[in-house]
Design a protein around this motif. Structure first.
Motif, PDB file in Angstrom:
ATOM      1  N   ASP A   1     145.106   0.790  27.131  1.00 26.39           N
ATOM      2  CA  ASP A   1     143.665   1.020  27.840  1.00 26.39           C
ATOM      3  C   ASP A   1     144.084   1.910  28.925  1.00 26.39           C
ATOM      4  O   ASP A   1     144.528   1.588  29.893  1.00 26.39           O
ATOM      5  CB  ASP A   1     142.898  -0.189  28.097  1.00 26.39           C
ATOM      6  N   PHE A   2     143.681   3.339  28.656  1.00 28.92           N
ATOM      7  CA  PHE A   2     144.160   4.367  29.617  1.00 28.92           C
ATOM      8  C   PHE A   2     142.978   5.283  30.019  1.00 28.92           C
ATOM      9  O   PHE A   2     142.274   5.814  28.950  1.00 28.92           O
ATOM     10  CB  PHE A   2     145.192   5.030  28.834  1.00 28.92           C
ATOM     11  N   LEU A   3     142.984   5.491  31.214  1.00 32.83           N
ATOM     12  CA  LEU A   3     141.948   6.415  31.573  1.00 32.83           C
ATOM     13  C   LEU A   3     142.378   7.460  32.709  1.00 32.83           C
ATOM     14  O   LEU A   3     143.082   6.991  33.523  1.00 32.83           O
ATOM     15  CB  LEU A   3     140.815   5.877  32.177  1.00 32.83           C
ATOM     16  N   THR A   4     142.284   8.780  32.664  1.00 32.92           N
ATOM     17  CA  THR A   4     142.677   9.543  33.362  1.00 32.92           C
ATOM     18  C   THR A   4     141.677  10.539  33.852  1.00 32.92           C
ATOM     19  O   THR A   4     141.299  11.247  32.838  1.00 32.92           O
ATOM     20  CB  THR A   4     144.016  10.265  33.412  1.00 32.92           C
ATOM     21  N   GLU A   5     141.335  10.959  34.881  1.00 36.30           N
ATOM     22  CA  GLU A   5     140.275  12.021  35.270  1.00 36.30           C
ATOM     23  C   GLU A   5     141.066  13.035  36.300  1.00 36.30           C
ATOM     24  O   GLU A   5     141.229  12.501  37.485  1.00 36.30           O
ATOM     25  CB  GLU A   5     139.101  11.628  35.706  1.00 36.30           C
ATOM     26  N   SER A   6     141.237  14.176  36.153  1.00 36.56           N
ATOM     27  CA  SER A   6     141.858  15.232  37.200  1.00 36.56           C
ATOM     28  C   SER A   6     141.559  16.531  36.591  1.00 36.56           C
ATOM     29  O   SER A   6     141.143  16.764  35.483  1.00 36.56           O
ATOM     30  CB  SER A   6     143.015  15.045  37.419  1.00 36.56           C
ATOM     31  N   PRO A   7     141.796  17.458  37.582  1.00 40.48           N
ATOM     32  CA  PRO A   7     141.673  18.981  37.102  1.00 40.48           C
ATOM     33  C   PRO A   7     142.419  19.307  35.923  1.00 40.48           C
ATOM     34  O   PRO A   7     142.235  20.240  35.046  1.00 40.48           O
ATOM     35  CB  PRO A   7     141.821  19.725  38.184  1.00 40.48           C
ATOM     36  N   LEU A   8     143.731  18.628  35.899  1.00 37.26           N
ATOM     37  CA  LEU A   8     145.024  19.142  34.937  1.00 37.26           C
ATOM     38  C   LEU A   8     144.722  18.351  33.617  1.00 37.26           C
ATOM     39  O   LEU A   8     145.101  18.891  32.565  1.00 37.26           O
ATOM     40  CB  LEU A   8     146.244  18.901  35.404  1.00 37.26           C
ATOM     41  N   ILE A   9     144.308  17.150  33.539  1.00 40.17           N
ATOM     42  CA  ILE A   9     144.356  16.264  32.370  1.00 40.17           C
ATOM     43  C   ILE A   9     143.096  15.402  32.401  1.00 40.17           C
ATOM     44  O   ILE A   9     142.852  14.638  33.644  1.00 40.17           O
ATOM     45  CB  ILE A   9     145.694  15.606  32.496  1.00 40.17           C
ATOM     46  N   SER A  10     142.385  14.996  31.511  1.00 37.24           N
ATOM     47  CA  SER A  10     141.560  14.084  31.226  1.00 37.24           C
ATOM     48  C   SER A  10     141.369  13.452  29.929  1.00 37.24           C
ATOM     49  O   SER A  10     141.450  14.104  29.015  1.00 37.24           O
ATOM     50  CB  SER A  10     139.911  14.611  31.888  1.00 37.24           C
ATOM     51  N   GLY A  11     140.936  12.048  29.972  1.00 33.96           N
ATOM     52  CA  GLY A  11     140.834  11.439  28.686  1.00 33.96           C
ATOM     53  C   GLY A  11     140.835   9.960  28.752  1.00 33.96           C
ATOM     54  O   GLY A  11     141.034   9.319  29.925  1.00 33.96           O
TER      55      GLY A  11
END
Length: 180
Positions: free
Chosen positions: A76-86
């Motif tokens: 269960d993974f969430l990432t939000e930034s200018p370089l990577i999101s998903g």
């Protein structure tokens, strides 16, 4: 957190069990020369794996073994930034075979391993990399209809005395079945 346990059932047959759990939540900021961006990173995952195998001493100092097994887990993974999101939330299943060749004595073990594994996911997911400030973006996807294969060569060093040894490993993960 990672737990690895193995046990010899006979002179040449052993069993193994691995478990891994991770829970990490992090927020922050990223600043380039013009702007400040908010970032979010969340990762909660677990994995259980078991297997069995055969091992045989080759003379006084060498050992050969081969293990096979299977495991399952959840990401269960969430990432939000200018370089990577998903976002990824999927169950997965892994099957492997791993031959090892090692040099060993009471105090030191040096082992070369070559794990070959296949992973299957229960859900589709996409991670977007890049795509800000004029940079091209690239989507990396996983599909529940595909089997992903990996080749994982590793070198392991264990030191201690007889049954209790510290363990250090360097591993490379190669995936001929994933195309970017």
């Amino acid at each position: 957190r990672n737990l690895q346990v193995s046990h010899a059932l006979t002179e040449n047959v052993g069993v193994m069990f691995n478990a891994n759990y991770r829970n990490r939540n992090q927020t922050g900021t990223f600043t380039d020369s013009v702007k400040t961006y908010n970032t979010v990173y969340k990762n909660q995952s677990y994995f259980f794996e078991g297997g069995g195998g055969y091992y045989k001493p080759l003379g006084d100092l060498a050992v050969f073994d081969i293990f096979t097994g299977a495991g399952f887990g959840n990401i269960d993974f969430l990432t939000e930034s200018p370089l990577i999101s998903g976002k990824v939330n999927t169950n997965f299943y892994r099957f492997f075979v791993q031959p090892d060749l090692g040099v060993t004595n009471e105090y030191v073990d040096f082992i070369f391993s070559l794990r070959i594994s296949s992973v299957s996911f229960s859900d589709n997911a996409t991670i977007k990399v890049g795509g800000f400030e004029g940079l091209d973006s690239m989507n990396i996807g996983i599909s529940n209809s595909s089997l992903y294969n990996f080749v994982e060569p590793a070198i392991t060093l264990r030191t201690g005395y007889k049954w209790i040894k510290a363990h250090v490993q360097a591993k490379l993960v190669l995936s001929p079945s994933i195309e970017l």
